[in-house]
Write a protein that holds these residues in place. Structure first.
Motif, PDB file in Angstrom:
ATOM      1  N   ASN A 140       0.794  -1.399  -0.103  1.00 26.45           N
ATOM      2  CA  ASN A 140      -0.599   0.102  -0.191  1.00 26.45           C
ATOM      3  C   ASN A 140       0.825   1.282  -0.417  1.00 26.45           C
ATOM      4  O   ASN A 140       1.695   1.153   0.836  1.00 26.45           O
ATOM      5  CB  ASN A 140      -0.561   0.263   1.261  1.00 26.45           C
ATOM      6  N   ALA A 141       0.480   2.334  -0.773  1.00 24.46           N
ATOM      7  CA  ALA A 141       1.414   3.302  -1.311  1.00 24.46           C
ATOM      8  C   ALA A 141       0.187   4.556  -0.821  1.00 24.46           C
ATOM      9  O   ALA A 141      -0.271   4.434  -1.337  1.00 24.46           O
ATOM     10  CB  ALA A 141       2.237   3.818  -2.411  1.00 24.46           C
ATOM     11  N   GLU A 142       0.725   5.309   0.054  1.00 20.00           N
ATOM     12  CA  GLU A 142      -0.550   5.190   0.987  1.00 20.00           C
ATOM     13  C   GLU A 142      -0.421   6.958   1.831  1.00 20.00           C
ATOM     14  O   GLU A 142       1.161   7.054   1.602  1.00 20.00           O
ATOM     15  CB  GLU A 142      -1.184   5.054   1.715  1.00 20.00           C
ATOM     16  N   GLN A 143      -1.325   7.474   1.950  1.00 23.02           N
ATOM     17  CA  GLN A 143      -1.379   9.122   2.518  1.00 23.02           C
ATOM     18  C   GLN A 143      -1.458   8.595   3.782  1.00 23.02           C
ATOM     19  O   GLN A 143      -2.828   7.695   4.213  1.00 23.02           O
ATOM     20  CB  GLN A 143      -2.471   9.876   1.935  1.00 23.02           C
ATOM     21  N   ILE A 144      -0.890   9.049   4.607  1.00 22.36           N
ATOM     22  CA  ILE A 144      -1.196   8.608   6.641  1.00 22.36           C
ATOM     23  C   ILE A 144      -1.311   9.921   7.432  1.00 22.36           C
ATOM     24  O   ILE A 144      -0.869  10.649   7.365  1.00 22.36           O
ATOM     25  CB  ILE A 144       0.450   7.540   6.844  1.00 22.36           C
ATOM     26  N   LEU A 145      -1.333   9.188   8.349  1.00 22.59           N
ATOM     27  CA  LEU A 145      -2.543   9.975   9.562  1.00 22.59           C
ATOM     28  C   LEU A 145      -0.694  10.227  10.605  1.00 22.59           C
ATOM     29  O   LEU A 145       0.559  10.015  11.119  1.00 22.59           O
ATOM     30  CB  LEU A 145      -3.017  10.142  10.437  1.00 22.59           C
ATOM     31  N   GLY A 146      -0.379  11.884  10.693  1.00 21.14           N
ATOM     32  CA  GLY A 146       0.361  12.068  11.926  1.00 21.14           C
ATOM     33  C   GLY A 146       0.208  11.720  13.400  1.00 21.14           C
ATOM     34  O   GLY A 146      -0.990  11.010  12.981  1.00 21.14           O
ATOM     35  N   THR A 147       1.156  11.525  13.499  1.00 19.06           N
ATOM     36  CA  THR A 147       0.801  10.369  15.123  1.00 19.06           C
ATOM     37  C   THR A 147       0.083  11.217  16.525  1.00 19.06           C
ATOM     38  O   THR A 147       0.485  11.130  17.460  1.00 19.06           O
ATOM     39  CB  THR A 147       2.423  10.517  15.756  1.00 19.06           C
ATOM     40  N   SER A 148       0.162  13.205  16.098  1.00 20.77           N
ATOM     41  CA  SER A 148      -0.198  13.702  16.797  1.00 20.77           C
ATOM     42  C   SER A 148      -0.815  15.124  15.786  1.00 20.77           C
ATOM     43  O   SER A 148      -0.127  15.027  15.230  1.00 20.77           O
ATOM     44  CB  SER A 148       0.870  14.332  18.262  1.00 20.77           C
ATOM     45  N   GLU A 149      -0.922  16.065  16.602  1.00 22.06           N
ATOM     46  CA  GLU A 149      -1.667  17.141  16.155  1.00 22.06           C
ATOM     47  C   GLU A 149      -0.191  17.765  15.715  1.00 22.06           C
ATOM     48  O   GLU A 149      -0.056  18.780  14.314  1.00 22.06           O
ATOM     49  CB  GLU A 149      -2.108  17.800  17.019  1.00 22.06           C
ATOM     50  N   TRP A 150       1.543  17.989  16.328  1.00 26.81           N
ATOM     51  CA  TRP A 150       1.973  18.699  15.940  1.00 26.81           C
ATOM     52  C   TRP A 150       2.639  18.373  14.411  1.00 26.81           C
ATOM     53  O   TRP A 150       2.827  18.804  13.684  1.00 26.81           O
ATOM     54  CB  TRP A 150       3.194  18.589  16.937  1.00 26.81           C
ATOM     55  N   HIS A 151       3.299  16.479  14.002  1.00 27.34           N
ATOM     56  CA  HIS A 151       2.720  15.906  13.185  1.00 27.34           C
ATOM     57  C   HIS A 151       2.135  16.244  12.136  1.00 27.34           C
ATOM     58  O   HIS A 151       3.049  15.964  11.125  1.00 27.34           O
ATOM     59  CB  HIS A 151       3.213  14.326  13.300  1.00 27.34           C
ATOM     60  N   GLN A 152       0.376  16.194  12.279  1.00 27.49           N
ATOM     61  CA  GLN A 152       0.164  16.543  11.257  1.00 27.49           C
ATOM     62  C   GLN A 152       0.186  17.507  10.877  1.00 27.49           C
ATOM     63  O   GLN A 152       0.317  17.337   9.084  1.00 27.49           O
ATOM     64  CB  GLN A 152      -1.203  16.016  11.977  1.00 27.49           C
ATOM     65  N   LYS A 153       0.230  18.439  11.371  1.00 27.68           N
ATOM     66  CA  LYS A 153       0.952  19.920  11.200  1.00 27.68           C
ATOM     67  C   LYS A 153       1.618  20.237   9.930  1.00 27.68           C
ATOM     68  O   LYS A 153       1.737  20.397   8.906  1.00 27.68           O
ATOM     69  CB  LYS A 153       0.672  21.097  12.055  1.00 27.68           C
ATOM     70  N   LEU A 154       2.936  19.408  10.492  1.00 27.86           N
ATOM     71  CA  LEU A 154       3.670  19.247   9.816  1.00 27.86           C
ATOM     72  C   LEU A 154       3.514  18.529   8.431  1.00 27.86           C
ATOM     73  O   LEU A 154       4.622  18.985   7.114  1.00 27.86           O
ATOM     74  CB  LEU A 154       5.056  18.508  10.653  1.00 27.86           C
ATOM     75  N   TYR A 155       3.330  17.190   8.299  1.00 29.12           N
ATOM     76  CA  TYR A 155       2.924  17.294   7.183  1.00 29.12           C
ATOM     77  C   TYR A 155       2.295  18.005   6.410  1.00 29.12           C
ATOM     78  O   TYR A 155       2.368  17.286   4.993  1.00 29.12           O
ATOM     79  CB  TYR A 155       1.858  15.572   7.519  1.00 29.12           C
ATOM     80  N   GLU A 156       1.140  18.379   6.706  1.00 29.15           N
ATOM     81  CA  GLU A 156       0.570  19.313   5.767  1.00 29.15           C
ATOM     82  C   GLU A 156       1.339  20.819   4.803  1.00 29.15           C
ATOM     83  O   GLU A 156       1.223  20.726   3.978  1.00 29.15           O
ATOM     84  CB  GLU A 156      -0.977  20.361   6.830  1.00 29.15           C
TER      85      GLU A 156
END
Length: 222
Positions: A140-156
């Motif tokens: 699966n080549a996938e888009q994933i969720l960050g493990t915290s709000e901080w990580h998710q904001k960084l990913y975005e």
């Protein structure tokens, strides 16, 4: 989910909106090519869209019985044209429905399963496991969720800034954000854990760049 994409425009934006495009798809294709052990494997692409991942895979595998599954007939029409020399068989259906009653040597997917709820993801993973031949692989080549709000904001931030640097204009960015509002991403660690619980072996992440990851697991040979 097919209604939020225009099939005729899908491919144009991929290289801008997936900053790690080549390595992302190539990793999945390399895993498939290294794992299939028969001369003409059966390969299923789930949420195949316009056939981008399947094209990468077939360039590595060369010869296979290729099956494409997606709920969008428009997307699959493009995929059938792109992959015509491989004569793919087409299944127009949702990923929540039963899989074709075929034994596959590889099941692959890219940027599709994250549209499902977590419970539907887990049900799909179980159906994939049952459909695989002994030693078969799920990638699966996938888009994933960050493990915290901080990580998710960084990913975005990293994703959208990279897309802008690669030429995405604000209209394309805005459209991407509207589509991502429908996403139901899960963390990479959760998805790997779910595969292990089902029985997949050697399950791991083989590529990870911020919100994009490629993970895989194998069905036991025994």
């Amino acid at each position: 989910m097919s209604k939020i994409w225009n099939a005729s425009e899908y491919d144009i934006s991929r290289r801008r909106l997936i900053p790690c495009y080549d390595l992302f798809y190539a990793t999945a294709a390399d895993l498939a090519a290294r794992s299939v052990k028969v001369s003409s494997p059966a390969i299923l692409d789930l949420g195949a869209g316009t056939g981008l991942l399947s094209e990468f895979v077939m360039q590595k595998v060369k010869k296979a019985s290729l099956y494409l599954l997606d709920e969008s007939s428009d997307m699959l029409a493009n995929a059938q044209q792109r992959l015509a020399k491989y004569e793919p068989q087409i299944f127009i259906q949702s990923m929540t429905e039963p899989l074709p009653e075929i034994t596959f040597h590889a099941v692959v997917s890219s940027l599709a399963i994250h549209h499902l709820t977590d419970e539907d993801k887990r049900r799909l993973f179980k159906r994939i496991y049952r459909s695989l031949a002994p030693g078969g692989i799920f990638i699966n080549a996938e888009q994933i969720l960050g493990t915290s709000e901080w990580h998710q904001k960084l990913y975005e931030d990293m994703h959208l800034n990279s897309a802008r640097a690669l030429g995405s204009d604000e209209d394309e960015i805005r459209a991407a954000q509207e589509r991502m509002a429908y996403d139901r991403c899960a963390t990479l660690s959760d998805q790997i854990s779910w595969l292990k619980e089902i029985g997949f072996q050697n399950t791991d992440s083989f590529f990870h760049s911020f919100r994009f990851a490629v993970y895989a697991g194998w069905k036991s040979e025994g």
